[in-house]
Every structure is written in C-alpha cells, then in structure tokens.
Scaffold this active site. Structure first.
Site, PDB file in Angstrom:
ATOM      1  N   GLN A 621      37.682  29.300  45.796  1.00 38.32           N
ATOM      2  CA  GLN A 621      37.624  30.671  45.261  1.00 38.32           C
ATOM      3  C   GLN A 621      38.174  31.675  46.270  1.00 38.32           C
ATOM      4  OE1 GLN A 621      36.976  31.142  41.848  1.00 38.32           O
ATOM      5  NE2 GLN A 621      37.289  28.984  42.328  1.00 38.32           N
ATOM      6  N   GLU A 690      29.560  35.077  39.922  1.00 33.61           N
ATOM      7  CA  GLU A 690      30.396  34.612  38.808  1.00 33.61           C
ATOM      8  C   GLU A 690      30.226  33.096  38.667  1.00 33.61           C
ATOM      9  OE1 GLU A 690      34.558  34.633  39.622  1.00 33.61           O
ATOM     10  OE2 GLU A 690      35.121  34.330  37.547  1.00 33.61           O
ATOM     11  N   HIS A 691      30.361  32.387  39.797  1.00 32.54           N
ATOM     12  CA  HIS A 691      30.164  30.935  39.803  1.00 32.54           C
ATOM     13  C   HIS A 691      29.014  30.594  40.736  1.00 32.54           C
ATOM     14  CE1 HIS A 691      34.640  31.496  39.382  1.00 32.54           C
ATOM     15  NE2 HIS A 691      34.356  30.828  38.278  1.00 32.54           N
ATOM     16  N   ASP A 724      37.307  25.699  36.047  1.00 36.63           N
ATOM     17  CA  ASP A 724      38.488  26.567  35.987  1.00 36.63           C
ATOM     18  C   ASP A 724      39.526  26.023  35.011  1.00 36.63           C
ATOM     19  OD1 ASP A 724      37.645  28.486  37.692  1.00 36.63           O
ATOM     20  OD2 ASP A 724      38.771  27.797  39.435  1.00 36.63           O
ATOM     21  N   HIS A 783      15.909  60.713   3.799  1.00 34.93           N
ATOM     22  CA  HIS A 783      15.648  59.285   3.933  1.00 34.93           C
ATOM     23  C   HIS A 783      14.418  58.893   3.093  1.00 34.93           C
ATOM     24  CE1 HIS A 783      18.164  59.913   7.429  1.00 34.93           C
ATOM     25  NE2 HIS A 783      18.165  58.608   7.729  1.00 34.93           N
TER      26      HIS A 783
HETATM   27  N1  LIG Z   1      36.666  36.804  36.781  1.00 34.88           N
HETATM   28  C1  LIG Z   1      37.446  35.928  36.201  1.00 34.88           C
HETATM   29  O1  LIG Z   1      37.088  35.341  35.198  1.00 34.88           O
HETATM   30  C2  LIG Z   1      38.802  35.620  36.779  1.00 34.88           C
HETATM   31  C3  LIG Z   1      39.592  34.598  36.248  1.00 34.88           C
HETATM   32  C4  LIG Z   1      40.878  34.409  36.766  1.00 34.88           C
HETATM   33  C5  LIG Z   1      41.356  35.234  37.775  1.00 34.88           C
HETATM   34  N2  LIG Z   1      40.548  36.208  38.271  1.00 34.88           N
HETATM   35  C6  LIG Z   1      40.988  37.164  39.253  1.00 34.88           C
HETATM   36  O2  LIG Z   1      42.057  37.862  38.698  1.00 34.88           O
HETATM   37  C7  LIG Z   1      42.779  38.478  39.731  1.00 34.88           C
HETATM   38  C8  LIG Z   1      44.256  38.371  39.460  1.00 34.88           C
HETATM   39  O3  LIG Z   1      44.889  39.318  40.235  1.00 34.88           O
HETATM   40  P1  LIG Z   1      46.424  39.324  40.561  1.00 34.88           P
HETATM   41  O4  LIG Z   1      46.696  40.526  41.379  1.00 34.88           O
HETATM   42  O5  LIG Z   1      46.798  38.011  41.099  1.00 34.88           O
HETATM   43  O6  LIG Z   1      47.142  39.446  39.153  1.00 34.88           O
HETATM   44  P2  LIG Z   1      47.071  40.514  37.967  1.00 34.88           P
HETATM   45  O7  LIG Z   1      47.952  39.986  36.903  1.00 34.88           O
HETATM   46  O8  LIG Z   1      45.682  40.825  37.603  1.00 34.88           O
HETATM   47  O9  LIG Z   1      47.698  41.826  38.554  1.00 34.88           O
HETATM   48  C9  LIG Z   1      49.060  41.908  38.860  1.00 34.88           C
HETATM   49  C10 LIG Z   1      49.576  43.232  38.376  1.00 34.88           C
HETATM   50  O10 LIG Z   1      48.933  44.286  39.083  1.00 34.88           O
HETATM   51  C11 LIG Z   1      49.794  45.396  39.074  1.00 34.88           C
HETATM   52  N3  LIG Z   1      49.819  46.011  40.403  1.00 34.88           N
HETATM   53  C12 LIG Z   1      49.978  45.386  41.599  1.00 34.88           C
HETATM   54  N4  LIG Z   1      49.988  46.298  42.587  1.00 34.88           N
HETATM   55  C13 LIG Z   1      49.840  47.505  42.010  1.00 34.88           C
HETATM   56  C14 LIG Z   1      49.750  48.843  42.496  1.00 34.88           C
HETATM   57  N5  LIG Z   1      49.820  49.104  43.797  1.00 34.88           N
HETATM   58  N6  LIG Z   1      49.583  49.862  41.625  1.00 34.88           N
HETATM   59  C15 LIG Z   1      49.485  49.605  40.297  1.00 34.88           C
HETATM   60  N7  LIG Z   1      49.567  48.357  39.779  1.00 34.88           N
HETATM   61  C16 LIG Z   1      49.736  47.338  40.622  1.00 34.88           C
HETATM   62  C17 LIG Z   1      51.174  44.917  38.755  1.00 34.88           C
HETATM   63  O11 LIG Z   1      51.564  45.457  37.531  1.00 34.88           O
HETATM   64  C18 LIG Z   1      51.038  43.424  38.622  1.00 34.88           C
HETATM   65  O12 LIG Z   1      51.746  42.937  37.517  1.00 34.88           O
HETATM   66  C19 LIG Z   1      42.353  37.796  41.015  1.00 34.88           C
HETATM   67  O13 LIG Z   1      41.529  38.700  41.718  1.00 34.88           O
HETATM   68  C20 LIG Z   1      41.526  36.623  40.546  1.00 34.88           C
HETATM   69  O14 LIG Z   1      40.513  36.308  41.442  1.00 34.88           O
HETATM   70  C21 LIG Z   1      39.291  36.417  37.780  1.00 34.88           C
HETATM   71  N1  LIG Z   2      38.324  30.768  39.247  1.00 38.11           N
HETATM   72  C1  LIG Z   2      38.969  31.701  38.359  1.00 38.11           C
HETATM   73  C2  LIG Z   2      37.885  32.533  37.712  1.00 38.11           C
HETATM   74  O1  LIG Z   2      37.260  33.339  38.628  1.00 38.11           O
HETATM   75  C3  LIG Z   2      39.807  31.048  37.286  1.00 38.11           C
HETATM   76  C4  LIG Z   2      40.952  30.248  37.752  1.00 38.11           C
HETATM   77  C5  LIG Z   2      42.149  30.090  37.144  1.00 38.11           C
HETATM   78  N2  LIG Z   2      42.876  29.250  37.866  1.00 38.11           N
HETATM   79  C6  LIG Z   2      42.165  28.882  38.884  1.00 38.11           C
HETATM   80  N3  LIG Z   2      40.990  29.489  38.835  1.00 38.11           N
HETATM   81 ZN   LIG Z   3      39.568  29.502  40.409  1.00 41.50          ZN
END
Ligand SMILES: NC(=O)c1ccc[n+]([C@@H]2O[C@H](COP(=O)([O-])OP(=O)(O)OC[C@H]3O[C@@H](n4cnc5c(N)ncnc54)[C@H](O)[C@@H]3O)[C@@H](O)[C@H]2O)c1
Ligand SMILES: N[C@H](CO)Cc1c[nH]c[nH+]1
Ligand SMILES: [Zn+2]
Length: 802
Positions: A621, A690-691, A724, A783
């Site tokens: 994670q 979350e996990h 995941d 009512h």
């Molecule tokens: N809680 C859950 O169930 C779960 C599941 C999967 C992933 N996640 C999380 O999701 C997140 C994914 O994040 P990510 O960043 O890799 O992808 P993302 O797709 O969420 O965000 C990327 C986008 O953010 C925008 N961005 C980046 N910098 C920016 C700025 N300075 N200003 C405005 N917009 C901006 C851009 O448009 C870019 O396309 C990770 O934190 C991961 O841990 C959570």
């Molecule tokens: N652990 C993430 C949810 O917090 C989900 C994910 C997608 N791919 C790998 N991990």
């Molecule tokens: Zn994961």
C-alpha cells in the site's frame, strides 16, 4: 517622504536610544562614521540598529576614513546611503552606485540635540490637512506593510503617539482621543510614522498585539490575514503556542530530523518540477517547511525580510556558484534518471539508498504514548479548503467551456493533446493493441470472482413486511440509471479499478456506464486493459480525462460527455475534492460513492507473524502514493522482531521500482506497540483503516472485534493484493477514517431503494388515530385531515370526533 528629522548616532547610540526611544519613529538612523574606529565597529552598530530602524545610513565627513573596500563591505551589509560633504574620488564613484550616495541632508541632527518637543514639532510643522475637522487621515499598517485599517489623527493624538510610541488616534464617533487597546487589550507598539507625498495623510507602522486591529476581533478591518506567507506564519505561531494534538505541524516542531529532511526533500522536488503548477506546488511546500523551521527557532518572517532587504542593498555580488557536493549530486542524478530501463532504475535505487540516513524505516511508538499515537494515526492529507482553491477553477472551466476545457486541462495536467475527449463504444480494435492472452485470462478470472460476489449481493425480490393487519410495507431496489466510473491513472493506471466498479454496475443493471481515466502520456490512449474491461461490462464511453476535470465533466455533462446521476471511484485529492464538491452542488444533481482517497493499510501482527509477509503488506500500500499511510500495530512484539520487520521493510523497499514513493510514504508511517489483542483492535477501530490485515494466531477468531474497517484480510496467506485484484471483494473502499460511516463499493452502491406501502380500511383503523394525534402536535392539520376524512367516510370515527 523621509521624516523631517533624522537622528545622528555616535558611539553612545544605545544610551541615546534608551533615553529617547521616540527617535525610532523617524524610520531612518544615521551613523556618524567619525565616532567609530573601525569598519567592524560600524558593522556592529548596523546590526543593533536594524531592529529599530528601517534604514541605517552613514555620514562620512572624510571619505578617506574608510577604504573603498571597507565602504563596499558596509554597503553590502546594510548601509542604505552614504551621506557625504564632498564629492567622492572617481574610483569610489565607479564602484558605488550614485543612488546610494547623497549630500548630508539638513534634517540630520545629533541625537543629543533632539528633544521630544523638537522632534514632535518638526513633524507637526510639516503636516497640514484640508479636512474641515482638522484631522489627518491615517493608514495603519503592520511591519510587512499590510493595511490593518484606516483611522484619523489629531495633532494632539499625534503628540501622544510620538511620546508613548503606541497607537493613539482620534475617535470621530466619540469625539475624543482614542488610545488603541486601552479597553480591548489589543494595544499597538508604534514602529514608525510616515507622511504622504503632499503631507496631508499619515502612515503609522505598528506591531499589533492581541487578537487583531479590528474591533470585530479580526486581524484587520478588512478581515483576517489568512493569506500567503504571513497567514502561514500566523498559523504556525498559533500551532506552536497552542499545541494541537496530532497536528503534523506539531510533529515537525518536535522532530528536527524530520523537519530538516522534509526541507531537503521539498527543495529537491522543486528542482525537479517543470510545469507552472508543479513549480508553484513544490515551492509552496518548501516555504511551508522552511517557515516551520523559522517558527520553531523563533525567527520571524520580518527577520527574513530584513535580511532580504539588506541583501538587496548589496552593491557587489558573489559569483553564486553552487557547492561542489550539490553539483555532484545533481549530475549523478540526471545521469541515472535518464531513461526508464532497469539499469537506470537500479542506478536510481543505488543512488537513493546510499548512506545510513537513507535507511527506510518506520517510526516506532508505544500505545501508552498518547501524543505519539495521535501523531502516528494522523493522515497526511491536505486541508479540503486548500485543495478546493485549486479544484474550483477547474470545475468552473469545465462547466463553462465543456469539451474544450477538457482538452485544455488534459494538456495542462496530463501532457496529452487530445483531438476528441471521448472514446465511444464499440471500441475500435486499435485500442486493444498490446493486450496479451495471459492478461485477458487474468482479467476474466478477476471479473468472474467479482461478479459472483456482487451478484450474490443483489436483492432480487422486494422486501415485504406487514407491520399491522392491513398495513403492508415493501422496499425494492432500482438501478441508478447513469453512472460515471473514475479509474485512476496518475502515478499508476488501474484497470483493476475498472472491473471493481464496472462489474457491480453491470450486475445492478445500470443503463449507462461511463468510464473516465487520464490518457497515457506516451500515446494519448487509455490502457488496452481498461478498454477491455469497458467492453466486457458494457460501458458506452470512455472519457479521456482525469482529475477534477473528469469528475466535473461527468457531473455536469459536456457536448460529448453525458451527465451522470452518480460518480464512483477512487482517486487522488483532486478527484476526491471534486467529488465532494459536486455532491454538494444541487445544480449537479449528482451523488458519489464515498471519499475514497489515498490507499492505506493497518496490519495487526504478533510475535509469530512472518516478518517478510508483514513488510510486503505494508509496502504494497505504501507504493500507491506519497500520501498513502501504512501502520503496523504490533501485539507484544519484541525489540528483535521489530528490528527484523524494519530490516525486511528496507530490504524489500529498495528493490521496488517505486522506492521513491515508498520512502515518502514510510516517512509518515508508524509501528505502534501494544500489549494485548483487544488493545490492538481498539487502536484499529479508532483509526478505521481502509484495509485491515490480521497476521496473528487464529486470526479469524478476532474478526468479531472489528467495528470499523473497509475490508479485512484474515490470516498469513491473505495478502491485501488479493482483494485489490482477484478474490471477489471490492477494492474501492473508504479512506481517511470514513470506514466509520461508509461501506466500500458493493452492488447496492449502484442502486437506490424505493419503499412502498399499502393501507387497507383495516389498516387505517389500526394506525389512523396515531397519525392524527402526531399530526396535531406538529400543527399540521392538512395531514390530520387526510386521515380524518377517510376514517369518517369509513365510519371509523365517533360522530362528535374533533
Ligand atoms: N481508496 C480506494 O479505494 C483506492 C483505490 C485505488 C486507488 N486509490 C488511490 O487513488 C489515488 C490515485 O491517484 P493518482 O494521482 O495516481 O491518479 P488520479 O487518476 O486519481 O489523478 C491523476 C489526475 O490528477 C490530476 N492532477 C495531477 N496533478 C494536478 C494538479 N497539480 N492540479 C490539478 N490536477 C492535477 C490530473 O488531471 C491527473 O490526470 C492514489 O492515491 C491511490 O492510493 C484509492
Ligand atoms: N489498494 C487500492 C485500494 O486502496 C486498489 C488497487 C488497485 N491496484 C492496486 N491496488
Ligand atoms: Zn493496492
């Protein structure tokens, strides 16, 4: 305008200032060079006077008193002007800018000859007002020149202000002298007085005490000073004075090593930033940590600005070359960062892992250390208001400009120039290119498991309950018609999220499924795996956009993106903030699944746990993002076991391609030592991870102790990665502690429930009186009537019923 009298100070400057503190109000002090034997003595005076005067100048009665080099040193170290009585030698003129030399002004007066009366008189003689009430408009500013408010001064109030060096004005409403803070306690120390270009308006520079200048309790009469570096300084000072348990800033104040490491880290990130947004972002981070270091050491922004002002006065500059150790680092880093192949990655890893300080390890606290635990379980998230500041303009732009904004913002944030922002189903063969058979099989297996688990959750028959004879209540689900599914693609593209959201949407029977995911930098497409899942779950469109812009497009609709009823899916802080925004905007009429932000895990492990398993779960994670957090709650772990876990974490981490991300995540991750299992579960329930991973003996027996968690992974052979991707449970889960009140995505997340009731005459007889009675107490006779009319027609009420 300069003050009409400038104090000339000699060797007894401290005594003069003590005896006549009002001379500070002139803003500029002049040092009599002839009173000092050496250049070092003058430097010493400049340093002492800089605290009290904005400018410190030097009177040179004989140019030859100092050599050119010595004068350059003095000018470089804070002398504002050289006042001379004869033309300087040509060589001096060639080096010293003309703007820094002037004839000795008539206003320069030896401090010994200045009295309070003479000082006040010359000032009062200078100013004049054309106001009928004879008052002077007075602007009150702080030492950073920020306007605190506008007031009025009378000649008498000015006299008192000068005499006492405090804020004294004239109150027009009370028609009397007004000593600022006399009743409220918000007093002012007067630092200097200036007069404007035509001598009819004054500027009082003050140091404001108490809650602020305004009678409403704000810093200024125009509101609080929450903005920019000054606002930050204020907040940091407040945090220092009123330690907030669990605040990250507090942790920085107490951990110098962490603070210094963050400054270096942010400085490096600033050097790596390229786009305007990134540069602003990284610079802001650097300023924050630098300011924290200043506040921790009692240094004010004003001290820094004074230093800047002094440097601004320099007339010669150093070459400005960087120290060799920084140059070496930059070069080796550039070389290793060139290219993404395994060799380059290894070089990067090797460079990053050099030195004992670079060891990747978790902070360790004991559960009895209340403040340590509070800090440990504080998530590294940015304030919603700070993020909204960045997200609001993005949302506005998409709302007003539609597709063209999507194209523009995708270019800005994702570096991709799109021709069209949406891919329509059926997706052309070119979008599946690169998809291997093995990948298809893996996705198919995962899709089927997720389908099985989510189909089992589908309620097929309505729920029917007869609450009273003749009163039949039922509840039945309906699929939400149009759903927008966000698939992250920033630091990693997540096709697994596509299936975690797409499959239950399909199972629930949503009529339109829209995907949104940021396009790849390399070719502007979305990954073939995401397209494959989209076609398997029957998505109608893939919006080629990420971040807040993708959320806004689906919430409000654009020319080519349909407006959806609900937006689901995880994402970074921009995505989460945009989701929170649209769900609160009635104009969007759009709900969301939950705040599903940066991934997090809490592992409960005991002495028998396998250290490699524990480390691997933490790291799986941690590699998601720098804002992820991983926590190990150890039950009766020995020092030796903790050491082994730390070593396993380091060993496994440095072999990961995303070691840089891991390193930053681990920096705000912790091992918490507990004495008992119930204590560990209590800790976990409070954190609401979350996990939650249980690597303890007879793990399944402990599941009933869990009250708050997104999803649980039970026993040594259940790594979180299984959930995941492939076990069948959903990986879209609540973060930030929202597991207290939200469930992870499931089939019902894609449905809403309609209730229905049918009341017969018998039923009305059973509940009608209760309805009428409660309606009466609420004063809602309409009512009551709706029941009364029916019951009386049915003959269920006595004739005289009121
Ligand atoms: N809680 C859950 O169930 C779960 C599941 C999967 C992933 N996640 C999380 O999701 C997140 C994914 O994040 P990510 O960043 O890799 O992808 P993302 O797709 O969420 O965000 C990327 C986008 O953010 C925008 N961005 C980046 N910098 C920016 C700025 N300075 N200003 C405005 N917009 C901006 C851009 O448009 C870019 O396309 C990770 O934190 C991961 O841990 C959570
Ligand atoms: N652990 C993430 C949810 O917090 C989900 C994910 C997608 N791919 C790998 N991990
Ligand atoms: Zn994961």
């Amino acid at each position: 305008m300069t003050f009409p009298i400038l104090p000339l100070l000699g060797a007894d400057y401290s005594a003069a200032l003590e005896a006549k503190p009002f001379i500070k109000l002139a803003g500029e002090a002049v040092i009599d060079a002839s009173a000092f034997a050496s250049e070092d003595d003058v430097l010493q005076v400049i340093r002492s006077l800089a605290e009290n005067f904005r400018y410190v100048s030097l009177v040179l009665n004989a140019a030859e008193q100092f050599s050119l080099d010595q004068l350059v040193v003095l000018l470089n170290n804070g002398i504002y002007r050289l006042y001379v009585n004869s033309v300087l030698p040509q060589e001096f003129q060639d080096t010293i800018p003309a703007s820094r030399v002037a004839a000795i002004p008539a206003s320069v007066t030896p401090a010994a000859q200045i009295s309070l009366e003479s000082f006040t008189k010359v000032f009062l003689d200078l100013i004049e007002t054309d106001r009928k009430d004879g008052l002077y408009t007075t602007l009150v500013v702080d030492s950073n020149e920020r306007c605190l408010g506008l007031v009025y001064s009378s000649r008498e109030s000015i006299e008192q202000a000068i005499a006492k060096q405090i804020g004294v004005y004239f109150s027009r409403s009370r028609n009397e002298i007004w000593v600022k803070g006399l009743t409220s306690g918000n007093t002012q120390t007067l630092l200097s007085i200036d007069v404007d270009c035509d001598s009819d308006a004054l500027k009082f520079t003050v140091s404001q005490d108490g809650s602020g200048f305004c009678h409403l309790g704000t810093h200024t009469c125009f509101g609080d000073l929450a903005y920019g570096l000054n606002g930050l300084e204020h907040t940091l000072n407040d945090r220092k004075a009123n330690a907030v348990q669990g605040s990250y800033t507090n942790r920085l104040f107490n951990d110098e090593t962490l603070l210094n490491a963050k400054i270096k880290e942010e400085a490096e990130e600033l050097t790596e930033a390229t786009s305007k947004d990134e540069l602003a972002w990284e610079a802001a981070d650097l300023f924050y940590f630098a300011m924290a270091r200043l506040v921790a050491n009692g240094v004010s922004l004003q001290d820094v600005e004074r230093n800047l002002a002094m440097k601004n006065l320099k007339i010669t500059r150093r070459k400005g070359d960087a120290k060799a150790r920084f140059l070496t680092k930059a070069t080796s880093k550039d070389a290793s960062a060139n290219g993404n192949g395994p060799a380059a990655k290894k070089a990067k890893v090797a460079e990053r892992t050099l030195g004992a300080n670079d060891k990747i390890f978790l902070n360790v606290v004991s559960s009895s250390d209340v403040s340590g635990v509070t800090q440990a379980v504080t998530r590294p998230i940015q304030k919603t208001s700070e993020i909204m500041h960045l997200v609001n303009p993005i949302i506005d732009s998409v709302r007003s400009k539609g597709d063209s904004a999507l194209i523009e913002l995708t270019k800005k944030f994702d570096g991709v120039e799109l021709k069209a922002p949406v891919l329509e189903a059926p997706f052309a063969a070119e979008y599946f290119e690169g998809l291997t058979e093995e990948m298809k099989e893996s996705l198919d297996l995962s899709i089927e498991n997720v389908r099985k688990f989510h189909a089992a959750q589908l309620q097929k028959k309505p729920l029917v309950v007869t609450t009273q004879p003749g009163v039949i209540c039922s509840r039945f689900p309906r699929a939400i018609e149009k759903v927008g599914l966000y698939i992250p693609g920033g630091t990693a593209i997540l096709p697994s999220t596509a299936l975690m959201l797409g499959v239950p949407a399909q199972v629930a029977g949503c009529k339109e499924i829209v995907f949104a995911s940021p396009p790849r930098k390399s070719d502007g497409k979305v990954s073939p795996e995401v397209v494959y899942v989209a076609s398997k779950v029957g998505a109608s469109k893939i919006v080629l956009a990420g971040g807040a812009q993708a959320v806004a497009a689906m919430a409000y609709g654009t020319e080519s993106v349909p407006k959806v009823d609900k937006i689901l899916g995880p994402g970074n802080q921009f995505v989460t903030a945009a989701k929170m925004y649209v769900q609160n905007d009635t104009q969007a009429l759009c709900s969301i699944d939950m705040p599903a932000g940066p991934s997090e895990v809490l592992v409960i492990a005991d002495e028998d746990a396998d250290v490699d398993f524990v480390a691997s779960d933490l790291l799986s994670q941690a590699e998601h993002g720098i804002d992820s957090q991983v926590i190990l709650v150890g039950v009766k772990l020995s020092d030796k076991k903790i050491q082994e876990i730390q070593e396993a974490v380091h060993r496994q981490a440095i072999a990961l391609p995303r070691v840089d991300i891991v390193r930053q995540c681990i920096a705000h991750s912790t091992i918490i030592r507990c004495e008992t299992y119930p204590e560990a579960f209590d800790m976990s329930n409070k954190y609401a991870p979350e996990h939650l991973i249980l690597q303890i003996n007879e793990a399944d027996r402990y599941v009933p102790l869990v009250d708050n968690a997104g999803s649980i992974f039970v026993g040594a052979y259940t790594p979180e990665s299984c959930g995941d991707y492939s076990s069948g449970t959903n990986h879209t889960l609540p973060t930030y502690g929202y597991a207290r009140q939200y469930s992870g995505a499931n089939t019902t997340t894609f449905q809403k429930f309609i209730t229905s009731q049918q009341v017969t005459s018998e039923g009305l007889d059973n509940i009608g009186k209760a309805v009428m009675c409660i309606a009466k107490v609420e004063g809602l006779d309409g009512h009551r009537n709706a029941v009364k009319i029916r019951m009386s027609k049915l003959g269920l009420l006595p004739k005289d019923f009121e």
